[in-house]
Design a protein around this motif. Structure first.
Motif, PDB file in Angstrom:
ATOM      1  N   VAL A  36     -12.832  -5.450  -5.357  1.00  0.00           N
ATOM      2  CA  VAL A  36     -12.790  -4.018  -5.526  1.00  0.00           C
ATOM      3  C   VAL A  36     -11.715  -3.502  -4.104  1.00  0.00           C
ATOM      4  O   VAL A  36     -12.106  -3.005  -3.634  1.00  0.00           O
ATOM      5  CB  VAL A  36     -13.853  -3.167  -5.592  1.00  0.00           C
ATOM      6  CG1 VAL A  36     -13.272  -1.412  -6.336  1.00  0.00           C
ATOM      7  CG2 VAL A  36     -14.790  -3.877  -6.113  1.00  0.00           C
ATOM      8  N   PRO A  37     -10.381  -4.069  -4.732  1.00  0.00           N
ATOM      9  CA  PRO A  37      -9.117  -3.158  -2.981  1.00  0.00           C
ATOM     10  C   PRO A  37      -9.391  -1.978  -3.549  1.00  0.00           C
ATOM     11  O   PRO A  37      -8.752  -1.513  -4.979  1.00  0.00           O
ATOM     12  CB  PRO A  37      -8.170  -4.617  -4.583  1.00  0.00           C
ATOM     13  CG  PRO A  37      -8.034  -4.580  -4.962  1.00  0.00           C
ATOM     14  CD  PRO A  37      -9.898  -5.001  -5.732  1.00  0.00           C
ATOM     15  N   PRO A  38      -9.273  -1.153  -2.126  1.00  0.00           N
ATOM     16  CA  PRO A  38      -7.870   0.126  -2.078  1.00  0.00           C
ATOM     17  C   PRO A  38      -7.063   0.108  -2.969  1.00  0.00           C
ATOM     18  O   PRO A  38      -6.343  -1.111  -3.905  1.00  0.00           O
ATOM     19  CB  PRO A  38      -8.183   0.475  -0.859  1.00  0.00           C
ATOM     20  CG  PRO A  38      -7.619  -0.682  -0.017  1.00  0.00           C
ATOM     21  CD  PRO A  38      -8.270  -2.187  -0.776  1.00  0.00           C
ATOM     22  N   PHE A  39      -6.252   0.763  -3.032  1.00  0.00           N
ATOM     23  CA  PHE A  39      -4.686   0.667  -3.678  1.00  0.00           C
ATOM     24  C   PHE A  39      -3.658   0.769  -3.278  1.00  0.00           C
ATOM     25  O   PHE A  39      -4.001   1.235  -1.528  1.00  0.00           O
ATOM     26  CB  PHE A  39      -4.798   2.444  -4.538  1.00  0.00           C
ATOM     27  CG  PHE A  39      -3.504   3.208  -5.014  1.00  0.00           C
ATOM     28  CD1 PHE A  39      -3.445   3.443  -6.390  1.00  0.00           C
ATOM     29  CD2 PHE A  39      -1.981   3.051  -4.239  1.00  0.00           C
ATOM     30  CE1 PHE A  39      -2.573   3.202  -7.008  1.00  0.00           C
ATOM     31  CE2 PHE A  39      -1.234   3.210  -4.401  1.00  0.00           C
ATOM     32  CZ  PHE A  39      -0.516   3.310  -6.106  1.00  0.00           C
ATOM     33  N   CYS A  40      -3.561  -0.265  -3.156  1.00  0.00           N
ATOM     34  CA  CYS A  40      -3.123  -1.278  -2.093  1.00  0.00           C
ATOM     35  C   CYS A  40      -0.723  -0.744  -2.220  1.00  0.00           C
ATOM     36  O   CYS A  40      -0.249  -0.576  -3.236  1.00  0.00           O
ATOM     37  CB  CYS A  40      -2.648  -2.299  -2.593  1.00  0.00           C
ATOM     38  SG  CYS A  40      -4.584  -2.761  -1.444  1.00  0.00           S
ATOM     39  N   VAL A  41      -0.547  -0.452  -1.272  1.00  0.00           N
ATOM     40  CA  VAL A  41       0.488  -0.329  -0.884  1.00  0.00           C
ATOM     41  C   VAL A  41       1.155  -1.092   0.129  1.00  0.00           C
ATOM     42  O   VAL A  41       0.884  -0.976   1.666  1.00  0.00           O
ATOM     43  CB  VAL A  41       1.009   1.183  -0.451  1.00  0.00           C
ATOM     44  CG1 VAL A  41       2.271   1.728  -0.152  1.00  0.00           C
ATOM     45  CG2 VAL A  41       0.098   2.020  -1.185  1.00  0.00           C
ATOM     46  N   ASP A  95       7.212   0.919  -8.270  1.00  0.00           N
ATOM     47  CA  ASP A  95       6.328   1.114  -8.684  1.00  0.00           C
ATOM     48  C   ASP A  95       6.270   0.322 -10.502  1.00  0.00           C
ATOM     49  O   ASP A  95       7.217  -0.159 -11.011  1.00  0.00           O
ATOM     50  CB  ASP A  95       5.322   2.348  -8.671  1.00  0.00           C
ATOM     51  CG  ASP A  95       6.120   3.669  -9.780  1.00  0.00           C
ATOM     52  OD1 ASP A  95       6.906   2.893 -10.990  1.00  0.00           O
ATOM     53  OD2 ASP A  95       6.065   4.662  -9.285  1.00  0.00           O
ATOM     54  N   ALA A  96       5.255   0.610 -11.799  1.00  0.00           N
ATOM     55  CA  ALA A  96       5.278  -0.014 -12.571  1.00  0.00           C
ATOM     56  C   ALA A  96       6.250   0.591 -13.505  1.00  0.00           C
ATOM     57  O   ALA A  96       6.599   0.003 -14.399  1.00  0.00           O
ATOM     58  CB  ALA A  96       3.956   0.449 -13.356  1.00  0.00           C
ATOM     59  N   THR A  97       6.272   1.629 -13.418  1.00  0.00           N
ATOM     60  CA  THR A  97       7.453   2.646 -14.338  1.00  0.00           C
ATOM     61  C   THR A  97       8.919   2.109 -12.982  1.00  0.00           C
ATOM     62  O   THR A  97       9.884   2.975 -14.106  1.00  0.00           O
ATOM     63  CB  THR A  97       7.484   3.647 -13.805  1.00  0.00           C
ATOM     64  OG1 THR A  97       7.755   4.567 -11.998  1.00  0.00           O
ATOM     65  CG2 THR A  97       5.605   4.524 -13.868  1.00  0.00           C
ATOM     66  N   GLY A  98       9.176   1.523 -12.652  1.00  0.00           N
ATOM     67  CA  GLY A  98      10.498   1.380 -11.847  1.00  0.00           C
ATOM     68  C   GLY A  98      10.673   1.427 -11.056  1.00  0.00           C
ATOM     69  O   GLY A  98      10.033   1.139  -9.887  1.00  0.00           O
ATOM     70  N   ARG A  99      12.157   1.619 -10.486  1.00  0.00           N
ATOM     71  CA  ARG A  99      12.716   2.231  -9.046  1.00  0.00           C
ATOM     72  C   ARG A  99      12.609   3.214  -8.804  1.00  0.00           C
ATOM     73  O   ARG A  99      14.017   3.572  -9.251  1.00  0.00           O
ATOM     74  CB  ARG A  99      13.676   1.106  -8.070  1.00  0.00           C
ATOM     75  CG  ARG A  99      14.968   0.888  -8.949  1.00  0.00           C
ATOM     76  CD  ARG A  99      16.161   0.562  -8.945  1.00  0.00           C
ATOM     77  NE  ARG A  99      16.360  -0.006  -7.768  1.00  0.00           N
ATOM     78  CZ  ARG A  99      16.984   0.978  -7.024  1.00  0.00           C
ATOM     79  NH1 ARG A  99      18.217   1.852  -7.684  1.00  0.00           N
ATOM     80  NH2 ARG A  99      18.066   1.053  -6.113  1.00  0.00           N
ATOM     81  N   ALA A 152       0.579  10.394  -4.142  1.00  0.00           N
ATOM     82  CA  ALA A 152      -0.040  11.191  -4.613  1.00  0.00           C
ATOM     83  C   ALA A 152      -0.491  11.270  -6.152  1.00  0.00           C
ATOM     84  O   ALA A 152      -1.226  11.735  -6.550  1.00  0.00           O
ATOM     85  CB  ALA A 152      -0.241  12.431  -4.220  1.00  0.00           C
ATOM     86  N   ALA A 153       0.923  11.403  -6.498  1.00  0.00           N
ATOM     87  CA  ALA A 153       1.443  11.573  -8.010  1.00  0.00           C
ATOM     88  C   ALA A 153       0.695  10.430  -8.663  1.00  0.00           C
ATOM     89  O   ALA A 153       0.018  10.208  -9.392  1.00  0.00           O
ATOM     90  CB  ALA A 153       2.469  11.787  -8.537  1.00  0.00           C
ATOM     91  N   LEU A 154       0.721   8.725  -7.830  1.00  0.00           N
ATOM     92  CA  LEU A 154      -0.003   7.540  -8.925  1.00  0.00           C
ATOM     93  C   LEU A 154      -1.237   7.459  -8.465  1.00  0.00           C
ATOM     94  O   LEU A 154      -1.746   6.721  -9.557  1.00  0.00           O
ATOM     95  CB  LEU A 154       0.913   6.289  -7.921  1.00  0.00           C
ATOM     96  CG  LEU A 154       2.182   6.193  -8.423  1.00  0.00           C
ATOM     97  CD1 LEU A 154       2.265   4.736  -6.886  1.00  0.00           C
ATOM     98  CD2 LEU A 154       2.860   5.953  -9.727  1.00  0.00           C
TER      99      LEU A 154
END
Ligand code: PMT
Length: 397
Positions: A317-322, A367-371, A391-393
């Motif tokens: 269960v990974p954290p939100f990874c950046v 991200d998943a929506t692009g650059r 924060a928005a993601l």
């Protein structure tokens, strides 16, 4: 531009040697583009004159409750209207007692009682005065009333004694104010981060490292903390000051960093890998300094280091990874490859020639929506842009 730019900040100065640090605080706030108003007690004005604060703030300095220069004679009301914060620095023991008991017998104490903005106090006094039961009761009362009590720090005091009671430095008070006025986009989130280079030892005095200064990671840690997150920063060897409100863990090698990250991973909501982790380490570390043998330079055998970010992202269960991607060319190709291959939610791409070691950076978010390119600028400003996007993601807390 910072969150303080254009904000009205009222600085209250009471009687104490640390009043000289308030002058520096006013200078920092003005430099950040804040609209600074200064009010002083008569005792405060004996330590540093109002003329100094007037010159630094570019505004009238208020001391006397009966000063007729305010057109409606309501300085005690008007000064905090529209203010983002009122900070008392230094706050003497006497002034804290007044505040705790709601007394209003001069302009500054009346201003505090009549305020409609957050109040922060930075105590400054002799260590015995700070530790005395009445002062401790007053500090506890102020905290219970929602006042932010900043410090005091421990150290050498003007009276020659050593202990708790030194006012925080102007830079620390500035950082606390900045945190205070920043929207809490990451409130309730726990963030674990890495920053800086790693150092892979060859012998007791030599090693393999890189030119990461830690500036980008530290700026991002500060931005996350200012946005309300609880931040743990695992840092390679750098000479950056620890950001306000951040818990810092110092490490040296990639293996140390990996261990520290895994130890602190439980219950984290977000992981951000900013560190420039060495991909390889010497297979052997010599116990003594490697001697030079003329004509026979040593060969260094390398072993692969663990990939910290990939290991975090591969948790059940990974954290939100950046992740970050530091490239010297073809940023789009390599950064989007990292996003997919390491199973990340967000990658911050930068060219090493734009950002590594320096004060500024140019980044593109993937991200998943692009650059999503961010405006180039100082690392603190870039970090705020990254936090806003992150924060928005995030899924709802
Ligand atoms: O410190 P500064 O001087 O301010 O410079 C900032 C920076 C250029 C170092 C920073 O913005 C940056 O790009 N950091 C990532 C550097 C890097 O090592 O990138 P990479 O493409 O090699 O690694 C990709 C990601 O995997 C990174 O998030 C990295 O932290 C992580 N990683 C890499 C190798 C490894 N063994 N473990 C990891 O966790």
């Amino acid at each position: 531009m910072t969150e303080l730019t254009g904000k009205k900040i009222v600085v209250g100065v009471t009687g104490g040697v640390a009043a000289y640090k308030a002058a520096e605080l006013v200078r920092l706030l003005v430099k950040a583009g804040a609209e600074v108003h200064v009010a002083m007690t008569e005792a405060g004005a004996r330590f540093v004159t109002p003329v100094t604060f007037q010159a630094l703030s570019g505004r009238t300095v208020w001391v006397d409750a009966w000063d007729a220069r305010m057109p409606n004679n309501m300085a005690h009301i008007d000064l905090t209207r529209g203010a983002a914060a009122l900070i008392i620095a230094p706050a003497s023991a006497d002034f804290m007692a007044k505040l705790a008991h709601g007394m209003a017998d001069d302009l500054l104490s009346t201003l505090c009682l009549a305020r409609d903005c957050p109040l922060l106090v930075a105590p400054a006094m002799n260590r015995q005065m700070w530790q005395s039961p009445p002062t401790q009761r007053n500090a506890a009362q102020l905290r219970a009333d929602g006042v932010a009590v900043l410090g005091p720090a421990a150290g050498e005091q003007a009276c020659g004694e050593t202990g708790d009671g030194r006012m925080l430095e102007a830079e620390e008070l500035f950082a606390a104010l900045l945190a205070h006025v920043t929207p809490k986009r990451l409130a309730g989130r726990r963030v674990l981060m890495t920053a800086g280079p790693t150092f892979e030892a060859l012998d007791p005095v030599r090693g393999l490292t890189n030119i990461s200064s830690g500036k980008m990671g530290y700026a991002l840690a500060a931005a996350c903390a200012n946005a309300g997150a609880e931040v743990t920063l695992v840092s390679g060897p750098v000479s950056q000051p620890t950001p306000w409100g951040v818990q810092r863990i110092d490490v040296r090698s990639a293996a140390d960093m990996h261990r520290a990250v895994m130890q602190h991973l439980a219950r984290q909501d977000i992981f951000i890998g900013v560190a420039a982790v060495a991909d390889f380490r010497p297979a052997r570390v010599a116990g003594d300094k490697i001697k030079k043998t003329a004509g026979a330079p040593p060969t260094i055998e390398l072993l692969e280091n663990p990939d910290i970010l990939a290991d975090v992202a591969a948790q059940p269960v990974p954290p939100f990874c950046v992740g970050f991607a530091a490239e010297s060319c073809e940023l789009d190709t390599y950064a989007t490859d990292k996003l997919r291959r390491k199973r990340l939610k967000l990658v911050v791409g930068n060219l090493v020639q734009d950002g590594m070691g320096g004060d500024d950076n140019v980044v593109v978010l993937y991200d998943a929506t692009g650059r999503h390119p961010l405006p180039p600028g100082p690392k603190a400003a870039v970090a705020r842009g990254i936090v806003d996007h992150l924060a928005a993601l995030l899924p709802p807390a």
